[in-house]
Design an enzyme around this catalytic site. Sequence first.
Site: not given
Length: 318
Positions: A133, A176
Amino acid sequence: MRIFVAGHRGMVGSAICRQLSAQDGVELVTATRSELDLLNQSAVEAFLTEQKVDQVYLAAAKVGGIHANNTYPAEFIYENLMIEANIIHGAFKAGVKKLLFLGSSCIYPKMAEQPMKESALLTGVLEATNEPYAIAKIAGIKLCESYNRQYGVDYRSVMPTNLYGENDNFHPENSHVIPALMRRFHEAKLANAPEVVVWGSGKPMREFLHVDDMSAASVFVMNVAEETYQRCTQPMLSHINVGTGLDCTIAELANTMAEVVGFEGKVVFDATKPDGTPRKLMDVSTLKALGWEYSISLRDGLASTYEWFLKNQTTVRN
């Protein structure tokens, strides 16, 4: 002014849309996934050419927490590379002079000096759990820099710290830390559970920024005069850190979350699970020099996010 917000249904994109909608003279341009496949280069180029937009906010991305990054590394690097390449190149071909690319603080080395300055980019090894990422986001920065250098356009990048708020992803495994903890504490409260187990030792330090502050910063950075922007940024760097300049331990975050949610049980830390990067604090001196600072405290932001979560449980992303 016609402004295209890519990723308008996501947490950051929707916040940017709210921010822009409050301004006079702005005509928002958006497209759902069924209307525009951002992985399709020709479709993106055709869309941007037809829409004749003046600015682009590139908030579309495939995102997730440690578990998601570890489980789907190929998807994370491929999809993010394709999205940003298609939109940045498509914007250039369509004659768009101003674009803002939204990256991530994970672009910096795992052991970068704290707080992390923009100049720390590419000075060390990345955190292994989200390297694919991070590589994609670094490529996005370099795309903006390269198009600026070669074609004289004004494509800027902002690197936000850890974000949270309205329209976040509350999936129990792929979200998250803040939405994951919020959902876990909420469900534990409803079940009268005696404890909540949090991944890791609780010692890592993290910085958090409410998405409404992030959207305000994004619009601010996009509209800073070009000469002022270039004076405040470093040569050959197109990106600016966005954060609060303050951090806390995951343990402190978890205990604050328990208080905000109203969970009265015990908070337990599972040190057998990965901690990730020891500390991630952004140096936000460049943004401050431009004239912007955050306004929403962590506790207030968590409280408003939980209030939104309670009102939207049936439609929340999970």
